[in-house]
Design a protein around this motif. Structure first.
Motif, PDB file in Angstrom:
ATOM      1  N   GLY A 101       2.237   1.796  -3.373  1.00  9.50           N
ATOM      2  CA  GLY A 101       1.185   2.281  -4.258  1.00  9.50           C
ATOM      3  C   GLY A 101       0.913   3.762  -4.061  1.00  9.50           C
ATOM      4  N   ARG A 102       0.903   4.200  -2.783  1.00  6.62           N
ATOM      5  CA  ARG A 102       0.690   5.631  -2.526  1.00  6.62           C
ATOM      6  C   ARG A 102       1.840   6.461  -3.067  1.00  6.62           C
ATOM      7  NH1 ARG A 102      -1.016   3.578   2.570  1.00  6.62           N
ATOM      8  NH2 ARG A 102       1.022   4.110   3.455  1.00  6.62           N
ATOM      9  N   GLU A 120      -6.905   4.175 -12.079  1.00  9.83           N
ATOM     10  CA  GLU A 120      -6.104   2.968 -11.923  1.00  9.83           C
ATOM     11  C   GLU A 120      -4.732   3.202 -12.517  1.00  9.83           C
ATOM     12  OE1 GLU A 120      -6.338  -1.832 -12.990  1.00  9.83           O
ATOM     13  OE2 GLU A 120      -7.897  -0.432 -13.669  1.00  9.83           O
ATOM     14  N   ILE A 121      -3.737   2.559 -11.922  1.00 10.36           N
ATOM     15  CA  ILE A 121      -2.354   2.648 -12.402  1.00 10.36           C
ATOM     16  C   ILE A 121      -1.920   1.253 -12.816  1.00 10.36           C
ATOM     17  CG2 ILE A 121       0.023   3.225 -11.813  1.00 10.36           C
ATOM     18  CD1 ILE A 121      -1.093   5.170  -9.725  1.00 10.36           C
ATOM     19  N   ARG A 138       1.571   6.673  -6.802  1.00  7.85           N
ATOM     20  CA  ARG A 138       0.480   7.563  -7.206  1.00  7.85           C
ATOM     21  C   ARG A 138       0.888   9.021  -7.026  1.00  7.85           C
ATOM     22  NH1 ARG A 138      -4.926   6.525  -7.841  1.00  7.85           N
ATOM     23  NH2 ARG A 138      -6.289   8.343  -7.833  1.00  7.85           N
ATOM     24  N   GLU A 192      -9.869  12.309 -12.919  1.00  7.66           N
ATOM     25  CA  GLU A 192      -9.161  11.710 -11.800  1.00  7.66           C
ATOM     26  C   GLU A 192      -8.456  10.439 -12.261  1.00  7.66           C
ATOM     27  OE1 GLU A 192     -12.993   9.233 -10.012  1.00  7.66           O
ATOM     28  OE2 GLU A 192     -11.942  10.712  -8.789  1.00  7.66           O
ATOM     29  N   ILE A 193      -7.415  10.079 -11.551  1.00 10.43           N
ATOM     30  CA  ILE A 193      -6.666   8.863 -11.859  1.00 10.43           C
ATOM     31  C   ILE A 193      -7.391   7.694 -11.198  1.00 10.43           C
ATOM     32  CG2 ILE A 193      -4.464   7.680 -11.614  1.00 10.43           C
ATOM     33  CD1 ILE A 193      -3.107  10.393 -11.505  1.00 10.43           C
ATOM     34  N   ILE A 252       3.259   9.947  -9.798  1.00 13.39           N
ATOM     35  CA  ILE A 252       2.575  10.151 -11.076  1.00 13.39           C
ATOM     36  C   ILE A 252       1.791  11.455 -11.073  1.00 13.39           C
ATOM     37  CG2 ILE A 252       0.743   9.223 -12.537  1.00 13.39           C
ATOM     38  CD1 ILE A 252       1.728   6.446 -11.808  1.00 13.39           C
ATOM     39  N   GLU A 253       1.119  11.744  -9.941  1.00 11.64           N
ATOM     40  CA  GLU A 253       0.344  12.992  -9.873  1.00 11.64           C
ATOM     41  C   GLU A 253       1.248  14.213  -9.938  1.00 11.64           C
ATOM     42  OE1 GLU A 253      -1.795  12.597  -6.279  1.00 11.64           O
ATOM     43  OE2 GLU A 253      -3.454  11.425  -7.167  1.00 11.64           O
ATOM     44  N   LYS A 280       0.828  -1.213   0.000  1.00  5.79           N
ATOM     45  CA  LYS A 280       0.000   0.000   0.000  1.00  5.79           C
ATOM     46  C   LYS A 280       0.858   1.256   0.000  1.00  5.79           C
ATOM     47  CE  LYS A 280      -4.033  -2.039   2.267  1.00  5.79           C
ATOM     48  NZ  LYS A 280      -4.928  -1.993   3.449  1.00  5.79           N
TER      49      LYS A 280
END
Length: 600
Positions: free
Chosen positions: A551-552, A578-579, A555, A575-576, A558-559, A548
């Motif tokens: 994943g954060r 899924e990656i 994200r 909004e995003i 990427i943002e 997790k």
């Protein structure tokens, strides 16, 4: 004397003293009171029928649409209510009839605020209002009856604001009756309203549907229905376990009426003041324990034939229906597939059960789950038609366990093309027989026998070497112990590792037997004793916590990317979701040019 005798005969005989002994000398018993028949019992589905739109559960979208329509005065002349049984179609139709003719001392227009009883409400509820006609299309299917009904549409209502026609099960009307209704629906008089209800919307002609405002009443979600059943049980003074209420809501399949009927049956399963447990509800419904069927599903996925058969026999001994067990396995297969695609949050199950099914989905491929689904569909049909359902279920479980390790068509084709042995088919219990046709019937067994002959097999499986805690996780995944893999990933925070010894900090909610299970599994797989100890603190992240966090971080990275920010600014509200990781593209290296220069 004769007259005196006649007079004596005309006199009533003396009444017997009830305080004296009977003719046999026993003392007189007091007379038992004569039971007085009370009022007829009203079932819960009728007793707690919604009286206002606020009482409807699970139909918020429809109520919101009707509220806005009534508030703005845009009320349709015909409504079509559709949905499965017991979701409130007839109840909604009656509430609509009340709302259209709602009138009090201060309210003189249609309104959905039915909290206070209006002038016509009691008569409409009792079904005796002259201007509200509730009909059953199943008993009035002929065109002559429809014409007779429509002859009165042109006359104005006698008391109420509108003449309302409520036609239940409208799909039962004949084609001629529908045709007779078309013209009236297209150009109805301003004082007439039509409300139709049906469970078979596809049987209603499109020409009728196009003239109505359609509302699809949804199935009620299990958690909402369970809360509603809990509320009604409290009003009835009954106490039912929360797991039992969840079982009732699940068995109702989204139908409020079915749920209330089952609740009526569950309340009488225990004496007054006692709690009706989930086990009693499960017995009443003839269901198997979901935790046990999930364990059976995990054993099937691991190919453990003996354990799976023992689990099924235990369920059979507790009274579980074999066909219901097959249905539960179908549900678990579907849940694992959904959790694999969307995550465990997509399942309407308790967190621990959803996590277990998600673990199965994580370790099995989509093709394996799809093949298992097809086999379970066939197994369920066989169990229902078999003269001995228990034997049919056992044969289906053996077949499922045998097929758990079989490779898919693509994997088998690749193995055959490369000249490698095609694995699987052993059921995880015993080696394949050296002779006989046992492996041929599973598909691909004959090809395996021909292709494997020139390839020598290793004499014995090599002992795994564990150099880190990650190697332990990989070994558990390779051995397909789904329950242990799930618990180790979620609850073990490693502190130290060395071959033969693991120290960890247990995460909140960790099972008490986690260390013992891991010790037993590692000793079986590696052949050497292990020491697994839990300490109070200082552990690293669990595998799930690390996943997790990564994943954060990904994200956030990427943002923060300039290109992504530009795209997000260009499309407001985007909004995003899924990656995904793009597959790596292998690029063949260009051959080195030959050195043409000569040494001088």
């Amino acid at each position: 004397m004769a007259d005196e005798d006649d007079l004596a005969l005309d006199e009533d005989p003396p009444e017997r003293d009830t305080a004296t002994d009977d003719m046999f000398g026993a003392p007189a018993e007091p007379l038992a009171p004569v039971p007085v028949a009370g009022a007829a019992y009203t079932v819960l589905a009728r007793k707690y029928r919604p009286r206002t739109f606020e009482d409807l559960i699970g139909q918020e979208a429809m109520v919101r649409t009707l509220t806005n329509a009534f508030a703005s005065g845009r009320i349709a002349h015909a409504f079509m209510l559709t949905g499965v049984r017991g979701v409130g179609k007839t109840t909604t139709a009656r509430l609509l009839a009340r709302a259209l003719n709602y009138e009090t001392e201060v309210v003189h227009q249609p309104s959905l605020e039915l909290g206070k009883e209006g002038r016509h409400c009691a008569a409409i509820i009792d079904g005796r209002h002259m201007d509200v006609l509730e009909l059953d299309a199943a008993s009035r299917t002929k065109v002559d009856e429809m014409r007779e009904l429509l002859d009165g549409v042109r006359y104005a209502p006698t008391e109420a604001r509108y003449k309302v026609y409520v036609i239940d099960e409208v799909h039962m009307l004949s084609t001629a009756a529908f045709n007779a209704l078309l013209k009236t629906l297209e150009e109805p008089p301003p004082h007439a309203k039509f409300i139709f209800a049906t469970t078979e919307i596809r049987k209603v002609p499109v020409t009728i549907l196009s003239r109505c405002q359609r509302f699809d009443l949804r199935r009620v979600e299990p958690d909402i229905l369970a809360a509603h059943l809990d509320k009604i049980a409290s009003l009835e003074g009954a106490r039912i376990d929360q797991d039992g209420l969840a079982l009732l809501a699940r068995a109702a399949e989204g139908s409020v009426r079915d749920g209330l009927s089952l609740l009526d049956q569950a309340i009488v399963q225990a004496d007054a003041g006692q709690i009706v447990s989930a086990a009693v509800v499960r017995d009443m419904l003839g269901l198997a324990d979901r935790a046990q069927t999930i364990a059976l599903f995990e054993q099937v996925m691991r190919g453990e034939t003996a354990n799976a058969l023992a689990s099924f026999k235990a369920l059979w001994g507790f009274g579980a229906d074999p066909a219901q067990v097959m249905l539960d396995l179908l549900e678990h297969c579907h849940g694992s597939s959904v959790a694999k695609a969307l995550g465990p949050e997509a399942l309407t199950l308790p967190k621990d059960q959803a996590a277990r099914l998600a673990g199965v989905g994580a370790l099995a491929s989509a093709g394996t789950l799809s093949r298992l689904w097809q086999m379970l569909l066939k197994a369920h049909d066989e169990v229902r038609r078999a003269p001995d359902p228990s034997a049919a279920a056992e044969m289906a479980i053996i077949r499922l366990c045998y097929a758990a390790d079989l490779p898919g068509p693509e994997e088998a084709l690749k193995a055959l093309r490369d000249g490698e042995p095609v694995g699987g088919g052993g059921g995880g219990q015993s080696p394949a027989p050296s002779s006989g046709g046992g492996g041929v019937g599973a598909g691909g067994g004959f090809a395996q026998a021909r292709m494997v002959q020139p390839t020598p097999r290793p004499a014995q499986e090599t002992t795994p070497v564990l150099a880190s805690f990650d190697d332990v996780l990989k070994l558990i995944e390779a051995r397909r112990d789904i329950g242990l893999k799930l618990d180790v990933d979620r609850y073990m925070r490693p502190i130290s590792f060395r071959p033969g010894a693991i120290t960890f900090e247990p995460a909140p909610g960790a099972p008490s037997n986690l260390a013992g299970r891991l010790v037993k599994a590692l000793k079986t797989w590696t052949g050497q004793p292990w020491l697994v100890a839990a300490e109070g603190g200082g552990g690293a992240e669990t595998a799930w916590e690390r996943q997790k966090r990564e994943g954060r971080e990904m994200r956030a990275e990427i943002e923060a990317d300039p290109f992504v920010r530009t795209v997000m600014d260009a499309f407001p509200g985007a909004e995003i979701v899924e990656i995904r990781h793009a597959p790596a593209v292998e690029v063949e290296a260009a051959p080195e040019e030959a050195d043409t220069e000569t040494d001088e």
